[in-house]
Motif scaffolding. Structure first.
Motif, short mmCIF file in Angstrom:
data_model
loop_
_atom_site.label_atom_id
_atom_site.label_comp_id
_atom_site.label_asym_id
_atom_site.label_seq_id
_atom_site.Cartn_x
_atom_site.Cartn_y
_atom_site.Cartn_z
N GLU A 6 45.70 20.04 43.45
CA GLU A 6 45.48 19.46 44.78
C GLU A 6 44.89 20.50 45.73
O GLU A 6 45.11 21.70 45.56
CB GLU A 6 46.79 18.95 45.40
CG GLU A 6 47.51 17.91 44.61
CD GLU A 6 48.74 18.45 43.92
OE1 GLU A 6 49.70 17.68 43.71
OE2 GLU A 6 48.75 19.66 43.58
N LEU A 20 42.77 14.98 51.40
CA LEU A 20 43.31 15.67 50.23
C LEU A 20 42.48 15.32 49.00
O LEU A 20 41.98 14.19 48.88
CB LEU A 20 44.76 15.28 49.99
CG LEU A 20 45.73 15.45 51.16
CD1 LEU A 20 47.15 15.07 50.70
CD2 LEU A 20 45.70 16.85 51.70
N SER A 21 42.35 16.30 48.11
CA SER A 21 41.65 16.09 46.84
C SER A 21 42.55 16.52 45.70
O SER A 21 43.36 17.43 45.85
CB SER A 21 40.36 16.92 46.80
OG SER A 21 39.48 16.57 47.83
N CYS A 22 42.37 15.87 44.57
CA CYS A 22 43.11 16.24 43.37
C CYS A 22 42.16 16.15 42.19
O CYS A 22 41.66 15.05 41.89
CB CYS A 22 44.30 15.32 43.17
SG CYS A 22 45.17 15.52 41.60
N TRP A 36 49.32 9.23 45.04
CA TRP A 36 49.76 10.31 45.90
C TRP A 36 51.19 10.00 46.33
O TRP A 36 51.50 8.87 46.73
CB TRP A 36 48.88 10.44 47.13
CG TRP A 36 47.52 11.01 46.87
CD1 TRP A 36 46.37 10.32 46.65
CD2 TRP A 36 47.19 12.40 46.79
NE1 TRP A 36 45.33 11.19 46.45
CE2 TRP A 36 45.81 12.47 46.53
CE3 TRP A 36 47.91 13.59 46.93
CZ2 TRP A 36 45.12 13.69 46.39
CZ3 TRP A 36 47.24 14.79 46.80
CH2 TRP A 36 45.88 14.84 46.53
N THR A 77 38.34 13.09 40.04
CA THR A 77 38.96 13.46 41.31
C THR A 77 39.46 12.22 42.04
O THR A 77 38.76 11.20 42.10
CB THR A 77 37.97 14.23 42.20
OG1 THR A 77 37.51 15.40 41.51
CG2 THR A 77 38.62 14.64 43.51
N TYR A 79 41.13 11.10 45.88
CA TYR A 79 41.19 11.57 47.26
C TYR A 79 42.22 10.77 48.05
O TYR A 79 42.55 9.64 47.72
CB TYR A 79 39.82 11.38 47.93
CG TYR A 79 38.68 12.06 47.23
CD1 TYR A 79 37.86 11.34 46.37
CD2 TYR A 79 38.42 13.41 47.44
CE1 TYR A 79 36.80 11.95 45.72
CE2 TYR A 79 37.36 14.04 46.79
CZ TYR A 79 36.56 13.30 45.93
OH TYR A 79 35.52 13.92 45.28
N TYR A 93 52.50 17.02 49.74
CA TYR A 93 51.84 15.89 49.09
C TYR A 93 51.52 16.24 47.64
O TYR A 93 50.93 17.30 47.38
CB TYR A 93 50.58 15.51 49.85
CG TYR A 93 50.87 14.76 51.13
CD1 TYR A 93 51.45 15.40 52.22
CD2 TYR A 93 50.60 13.39 51.25
CE1 TYR A 93 51.76 14.71 53.38
CE2 TYR A 93 50.89 12.70 52.41
CZ TYR A 93 51.47 13.36 53.48
OH TYR A 93 51.78 12.68 54.64
N TYR A 94 51.90 15.33 46.74
CA TYR A 94 51.73 15.56 45.31
C TYR A 94 50.80 14.51 44.71
O TYR A 94 50.92 13.32 44.98
CB TYR A 94 53.07 15.46 44.60
CG TYR A 94 54.06 16.54 44.98
CD1 TYR A 94 54.97 16.34 46.01
CD2 TYR A 94 54.09 17.76 44.30
CE1 TYR A 94 55.88 17.31 46.36
CE2 TYR A 94 55.00 18.74 44.65
CZ TYR A 94 55.89 18.51 45.68
OH TYR A 94 56.79 19.48 46.03
N CYS A 95 49.93 14.98 43.86
CA CYS A 95 49.06 14.11 43.08
C CYS A 95 49.80 13.73 41.79
O CYS A 95 50.48 14.58 41.18
CB CYS A 95 47.78 14.87 42.77
SG CYS A 95 46.56 13.96 41.83
N GLY A 105 50.81 17.37 40.08
CA GLY A 105 50.24 18.60 40.57
C GLY A 105 51.31 19.46 41.23
O GLY A 105 52.48 19.08 41.28
N THR A 108 50.56 20.11 47.91
CA THR A 108 49.85 20.76 49.00
C THR A 108 50.55 20.38 50.31
O THR A 108 50.90 19.22 50.52
CB THR A 108 48.36 20.38 49.02
OG1 THR A 108 47.68 21.12 50.03
CG2 THR A 108 48.13 18.89 49.25
#
Length: 114
Positions: A6, A20-22, A36, A77, A79, A93-95, A105, A108
């Motif tokens: 993330e 946010l990106s993962c 998320w 990816t 988002y 925040y977790y992916c 993940g 973040t």
């Protein structure tokens, strides 16, 4: 091995936005459901948004109309666009990739404070 990384967290003021990106290390991303979640201090981890391989989305009531989840299968990816952030959105925040089992993940941090 499935790895999720993330990025995009930070500290913002109420009303501002973050994206946010993962990035996922494997192409099973393309047939997996992605989500998320977030966890605030002293609270349980809750789902924020989810998107299936077909693009069907689900949101927690607390973020409907403010957050948007999307995915780019060409980039492996997912988002999370977060608009109108509130102090209560502060959390890690977790992916999450869902494919037979859950993969996570490292998280973040998002902090919303004036």
């Amino acid at each position: 091995q499935v790895q999720l990384v993330e990025s995009g967290g930070g500290r913002v003021q109420p009303g501002e936005s973050l994206r946010l990106s993962c990035v996922v290390s494997t192409n099973i991303f393309r047939i997996a459901t992605m989500a998320w979640h977030r966890q605030a201090p002293g609270k349980q981890r809750d789902m924020v948004a989810r998107i299936t391989r077909y693009g069907t989305t689900t949101y927690a009531d607390s973020v409907k109309g403010r957050f948007t989840i999307s995915r780019d299968n060409a980039k492996n990816t997912v988002y999370l666009q977060m608009n109108g952030l509130k102090p209560e959105d502060t959390a890690v925040y977790y992916c999450n990739l869902i494919f037979g089992q859950d993969y996570w993940g490292q998280g973040t941090q998002v902090t919303v404070s004036s």
